[in-house]
Design an enzyme around this catalytic site. Structure first.
Site, PDB file in Angstrom:
ATOM      1  N   ASP A 147     -32.232  25.170 -10.541  1.00  0.00           N
ATOM      2  CA  ASP A 147     -31.675  24.475  -9.444  1.00  0.00           C
ATOM      3  C   ASP A 147     -30.143  24.378  -9.460  1.00  0.00           C
ATOM      4  O   ASP A 147     -29.732  23.353  -9.502  1.00  0.00           O
ATOM      5  CB  ASP A 147     -32.502  22.919  -9.309  1.00  0.00           C
ATOM      6  CG  ASP A 147     -32.105  22.413  -7.728  1.00  0.00           C
ATOM      7  OD1 ASP A 147     -31.761  23.008  -7.177  1.00  0.00           O
ATOM      8  OD2 ASP A 147     -32.204  21.134  -7.849  1.00  0.00           O
ATOM      9  N   ASP A 289     -25.701  12.027  -8.799  1.00  0.00           N
ATOM     10  CA  ASP A 289     -26.724  12.912  -8.258  1.00  0.00           C
ATOM     11  C   ASP A 289     -28.138  12.187  -7.829  1.00  0.00           C
ATOM     12  O   ASP A 289     -28.418  11.507  -8.323  1.00  0.00           O
ATOM     13  CB  ASP A 289     -27.205  13.942  -9.194  1.00  0.00           C
ATOM     14  CG  ASP A 289     -27.888  15.073  -8.420  1.00  0.00           C
ATOM     15  OD1 ASP A 289     -27.470  15.649  -7.477  1.00  0.00           O
ATOM     16  OD2 ASP A 289     -29.071  15.221  -9.002  1.00  0.00           O
ATOM     17  N   GLU A 331     -24.097  10.371  -4.045  1.00  0.00           N
ATOM     18  CA  GLU A 331     -24.639  11.390  -3.077  1.00  0.00           C
ATOM     19  C   GLU A 331     -25.789  10.995  -2.712  1.00  0.00           C
ATOM     20  O   GLU A 331     -26.875  11.059  -3.198  1.00  0.00           O
ATOM     21  CB  GLU A 331     -25.009  12.651  -4.121  1.00  0.00           C
ATOM     22  CG  GLU A 331     -25.412  13.974  -3.476  1.00  0.00           C
ATOM     23  CD  GLU A 331     -26.949  14.523  -3.560  1.00  0.00           C
ATOM     24  OE1 GLU A 331     -27.309  15.338  -2.721  1.00  0.00           O
ATOM     25  OE2 GLU A 331     -27.545  14.098  -4.569  1.00  0.00           O
ATOM     26  N   HIS A 395     -22.460  22.702  -1.531  1.00  0.00           N
ATOM     27  CA  HIS A 395     -23.406  23.558  -2.050  1.00  0.00           C
ATOM     28  C   HIS A 395     -24.795  23.450  -1.503  1.00  0.00           C
ATOM     29  O   HIS A 395     -25.720  24.465  -1.744  1.00  0.00           O
ATOM     30  CB  HIS A 395     -23.313  23.669  -3.780  1.00  0.00           C
ATOM     31  CG  HIS A 395     -24.244  22.272  -3.990  1.00  0.00           C
ATOM     32  ND1 HIS A 395     -23.462  21.146  -4.022  1.00  0.00           N
ATOM     33  CD2 HIS A 395     -25.289  22.122  -4.534  1.00  0.00           C
ATOM     34  CE1 HIS A 395     -24.477  20.179  -4.365  1.00  0.00           C
ATOM     35  NE2 HIS A 395     -25.352  20.779  -4.616  1.00  0.00           N
ATOM     36  N   ARG A 512     -30.559  28.243  -0.413  1.00  0.00           N
ATOM     37  CA  ARG A 512     -28.994  27.582  -0.391  1.00  0.00           C
ATOM     38  C   ARG A 512     -27.964  28.661  -1.232  1.00  0.00           C
ATOM     39  O   ARG A 512     -26.891  28.299  -1.056  1.00  0.00           O
ATOM     40  CB  ARG A 512     -28.972  26.218  -1.347  1.00  0.00           C
ATOM     41  CG  ARG A 512     -29.776  25.175  -0.389  1.00  0.00           C
ATOM     42  CD  ARG A 512     -29.710  24.041  -1.345  1.00  0.00           C
ATOM     43  NE  ARG A 512     -30.779  24.151  -2.466  1.00  0.00           N
ATOM     44  CZ  ARG A 512     -30.869  23.404  -3.579  1.00  0.00           C
ATOM     45  NH1 ARG A 512     -30.256  22.182  -3.482  1.00  0.00           N
ATOM     46  NH2 ARG A 512     -31.767  23.530  -4.407  1.00  0.00           N
TER      47      ARG A 512
HETATM   48  C1  GLC Z   1     -28.835  17.126  -5.779  1.00  0.00           C
HETATM   49  C2  GLC Z   1     -28.215  18.460  -5.654  1.00  0.00           C
HETATM   50  C3  GLC Z   1     -29.100  19.436  -5.084  1.00  0.00           C
HETATM   51  C4  GLC Z   1     -30.409  19.255  -6.279  1.00  0.00           C
HETATM   52  C5  GLC Z   1     -30.758  18.070  -6.101  1.00  0.00           C
HETATM   53  C6  GLC Z   1     -31.585  18.021  -7.274  1.00  0.00           C
HETATM   54  O1  GLC Z   1     -29.127  16.709  -4.361  1.00  0.00           O
HETATM   55  O2  GLC Z   1     -26.999  18.357  -4.720  1.00  0.00           O
HETATM   56  O3  GLC Z   1     -28.496  20.489  -5.159  1.00  0.00           O
HETATM   57  O4  GLC Z   1     -31.158  20.209  -5.725  1.00  0.00           O
HETATM   58  O5  GLC Z   1     -29.893  16.973  -6.496  1.00  0.00           O
HETATM   59  O6  GLC Z   1     -31.031  17.707  -8.589  1.00  0.00           O
HETATM   60  C1  GLC Z   2     -32.415  16.158   0.125  1.00  0.00           C
HETATM   61  C2  GLC Z   2     -32.017  14.875  -0.910  1.00  0.00           C
HETATM   62  C3  GLC Z   2     -30.665  15.309  -1.413  1.00  0.00           C
HETATM   63  C4  GLC Z   2     -30.507  16.510  -1.951  1.00  0.00           C
HETATM   64  C5  GLC Z   2     -31.158  17.552  -1.040  1.00  0.00           C
HETATM   65  C6  GLC Z   2     -31.094  18.801  -1.540  1.00  0.00           C
HETATM   66  O1  GLC Z   2     -31.691  16.220   1.419  1.00  0.00           O
HETATM   67  O2  GLC Z   2     -31.830  13.767  -0.163  1.00  0.00           O
HETATM   68  O3  GLC Z   2     -30.405  14.389  -2.315  1.00  0.00           O
HETATM   69  O4  GLC Z   2     -29.382  17.030  -2.243  1.00  0.00           O
HETATM   70  O5  GLC Z   2     -32.324  17.358  -0.409  1.00  0.00           O
HETATM   71  O6  GLC Z   2     -31.441  19.989  -0.551  1.00  0.00           O
END
Ligand code: GLC
Ligand code: GLC
Length: 641
Positions: A147, A289, A331, A395, A512
């Site tokens: 991921d 995160d 985030e 990203h 993505r």
């Molecule tokens: C965060 C990151 C995303 C990832 C997810 C799981 O939201 O931005 O890229 O997939 O966490 O760790």
């Molecule tokens: C969802 C989650 C976010 C994560 C994203 C990844 O929107 O809420 O935390 O970054 O998925 O695509």
């Protein structure tokens, strides 16, 4: 007597005894005194939070004692350079509000090969004016799919493909010398299934099984899944996956990302140790995160629960004690009411601004700026000591996280509107200029999000003549609304979607990657050539950034709405220091493909002679103002006296 003490006081005694009993702590000198002062200031919060979260666990006091001993050791080990940074930041706590702050984000491997290669990019970071560099996750992780590094197998090891921890420390220190703060992720909601803790849990070790949410059969998973949403439905339905011995483990994101069990205080302590380790490598800001997901409770959505906030506050208190310059960036890509709950000095000082991001794209598609305007007016101002990180895209995918109730005020149905936006951005809507790709299209719920680089979503790939103006327009919003603008590096030279992602092992199922291209060397080579799109975008952005840096009104977050009485034209005011002479900057931005007029009556409260900070030309407001397609102005003016 002891029994009558408040829980905090009992905890304090217990912890002081644990500190006393600890050999190997140097109790001489100012470093220890500093520690003592900060302990006195912040331990009460930590104790209260720990009590609230963990009082039902019989080991809570012992865990708290051990945690504070670890804080003391970590402070003792903290390099002198970082202690000096701590002192500077404590003396200037608003350092991140400066109008010169500028963020960039990149993947080390894709942008520069490895940490050694990253050093070659330092001059271009300085040329752009970066003061904040977010390196995407660079720790040991499963191959080929991790991921994008968000499944961490060890927080103490850099992925050997990218370099070593020692190199990361050097990079942090060299960046600091150049005025750039290193930002890395603190991926604390989950570890990878290859993390030592996860492997022990999978092998049946009860201590480590309690680090995760593991259940013997489907009873509890079924009960939880009644109320939680699916985040990566294309990866696995629901929130649990089965492990080889037949048990079920919570995995909100991918099958290989196992959610940590923060109802166990040992998990909090273990992750606090990893956090302080990163802080002592020279990381200045942690991107926290997936904050919304860290606490689970049966019968709830398991998102943004009150305990998630308590956990963040407890982690923050640990930093205040042992690594006081470290900041958190939240985030939380969730409903705007929830996003702001994470933002305060005791929790996360910084936060992504997903609402402004999403509504900027919404306005670009609809050519109607009313939702964005409403959001800026109502939902933008933050408490002192905090700031937005404003981004055009990250990203991750673009999710349409605006509030349905806000949209309803304009007669817009949220569900239908998201469907329109998705079809617009994947180029299925007639007349669309955008070349996005669907992400996690969920036919069952109708949910879908959008992948794509800024340039491809703005029409550069499509050959749209307005593309460059759109790219500058969307960045101009992120740059002028207050906070830290954050550029996905490569976007400043108009990088396009990378459809080759599907051939990269481990990436094929995750769209993505379409917007995470490799370093666009040829585009960078043309960045100073005004005849090229790259040059127009790059120099256009630099002009915006330098005008912002010279405009004190753009510091901090304070923003006041401005009704343009023209749905296509966004307006907002950035106010100067009231102790000065009440000057202000009025931003007007035309999202339409046609010229738009703002009437003289609308501008009549302002002094007639304004100056556009971008063109540095005088602008007469008495007859109203006409803006060209996608044109924006930053007008320095005053209220008419
Ligand atoms: C965060 C990151 C995303 C990832 C997810 C799981 O939201 O931005 O890229 O997939 O966490 O760790
Ligand atoms: C969802 C989650 C976010 C994560 C994203 C990844 O929107 O809420 O935390 O970054 O998925 O695509």
């Amino acid at each position: 007597m002891q029994d009558k003490a408040s829980p905090e006081e009992a905890a304090r005694r217990h912890v002081l005894a644990a500190l006393d009993a600890e050999a190997g702590l140097d109790r001489e000198g100012t470093a220890w005194e500093d520690f003592g002062l900060r302990f006195d200031l912040h331990f009460p919060d930590l104790a209260r939070l720990f009590h609230s979260l963990y009082r039902d666990r019989e080991d809570w006091l012992d865990q708290l004692g051990a945690l504070v001993v670890e804080c003391a050791r970590s402070w003792q080990d903290r390099p002198a350079e970082l202690k000096a940074l701590d002192a500077r930041r404590l003396a200037d706590p608003d350092w991140f509000q400066a109008g010169t702050m500028l963020g960039g984000v990149c993947y080390v491997d894709r942008y520069a090969g490895d940490l050694e290669g990253l050093r070659e990019r330092f001059p271009s970071f300085e040329e752009l004016g970066l003061t904040y560099l977010h390196l995407m996750p660079l720790f040991l992780a499963p191959e080929p799919n991790s991921d994008g590094g968000y499944a961490v197998s060890s927080y103490r090891e850099v992925n050997p493909r990218l370099g070593t921890m020692e190199q990361l420390r050097e990079v942090a220190s060299e960046l600091r010398e150049r005025g750039i703060s290193l930002v890395v992720d603190f991926i604390f909601n989950h570890t990878s299934n290859e993390h030592e803790w996860a492997q022990k849990a999978a092998a049946g070790d009860p201590e480590f099984s309690d680090y995760y949410w593991i259940f013997p059969d489907r009873t509890m998973p079924d009960a939880y899944e009644k109320t939680v949403r699916e985040i990566f439905p294309e990866d696995h339905p629901g929130s649990f996956v089965q492990i080889p011995d037949g048990r079920w483990v919570w995995a909100t994101f991918h099958t290989f990302q196992w959610d940590l069990n923060y109802s166990n205080p040992a998990v909090f302590r273990a992750m606090a140790r990893e956090m302080l380790f990163l802080a002592n490598q020279g990381v200045e800001i942690l991107r926290m995160d997936a904050v919304a997901f860290i606490w689970k409770q049966l019968g709830t959505s398991c998102e943004s629960l009150p305990q998630a906030h308590e956990l963040l506050r407890a982690f923050n208190a640990v930093c205040r004690i042992a690594a006081p310059s470290l900041l958190f960036k939240s985030e939380a890509i969730v409903h705007p009411d929830e996003v702001v709950q994470y933002i305060n000095p005791a929790e996360c000082q910084l936060s992504y601004n997903p609402l402004e991001m999403a509504l900027t794209w919404e306005a670009l598609a609809t050519r109607d700026a009313r939702l964005l305007s409403q959001a800026l007016e109502r939902r933008h101002n933050l408490p002192p000591g905090t700031a937005w990180v404003n981004y055009v895209r990250s990203h991750d995918d673009i999710g349409w996280t605006f509030a349905d109730e806000d949209a309803a005020e304009f007669g817009i149905n949220g569900f239908d509107h998201r469907r329109f936006l998705n079809s617009f951005y994947v180029n299925r809507f007639p007349g669309s200029f955008a070349r996005g790709v669907a992400f996690q299209d969920n036919p069952r719920t109708g949910d879908c999000r959008i992948s794509g680089t800024t340039a491809s979503l703005c029409g550069l790939e499509d050959g749209s003549p307005e593309a460059i103006r759109r790219i500058l327009l969307v960045h101009s919003i992120a740059i002028s609304t207050g906070g830290i603008p954050l550029i996905y590096l490569g976007d400043e030279v108009g990088q396009l979607n990378d459809y080759g992602y599907a051939d990269e092992p481990g990436h094929e199922a995750d769209s993505r990657w379409v917007h995470r291209p490799h370093y666009p060397a040829e585009r960078y080579a043309r960045r100073h050539d005004p005849e090229t799109p790259e040059g127009q975008i790059y120099e256009g952005l630099r002009r915006l950034l330098s005008a912002r840096a010279q405009t004190p009104e753009f510091e901090g977050n304070r923003l006041v709405g401005f009704h343009t009485n023209n749905a296509h034209v966004l307006g907002y005011q950035r106010l100067g220091d009231p102790d000065d002479d009440g000057g202000l900057v009025l931003v007007l931005a035309n999202f339409s493909d046609a010229p738009q007029h703002v009437a003289s009556a609308t501008l009549s409260g302002l002094a007639g002679d304004a100056v556009d900070l971008l063109s540095e030309r005088p602008v007469e407001l008495a007859d109203g103002l006409t803006l060209g397609p996608q044109e924006f102005v930053w007008l320095r003016t005053k209220y008419r006296g």
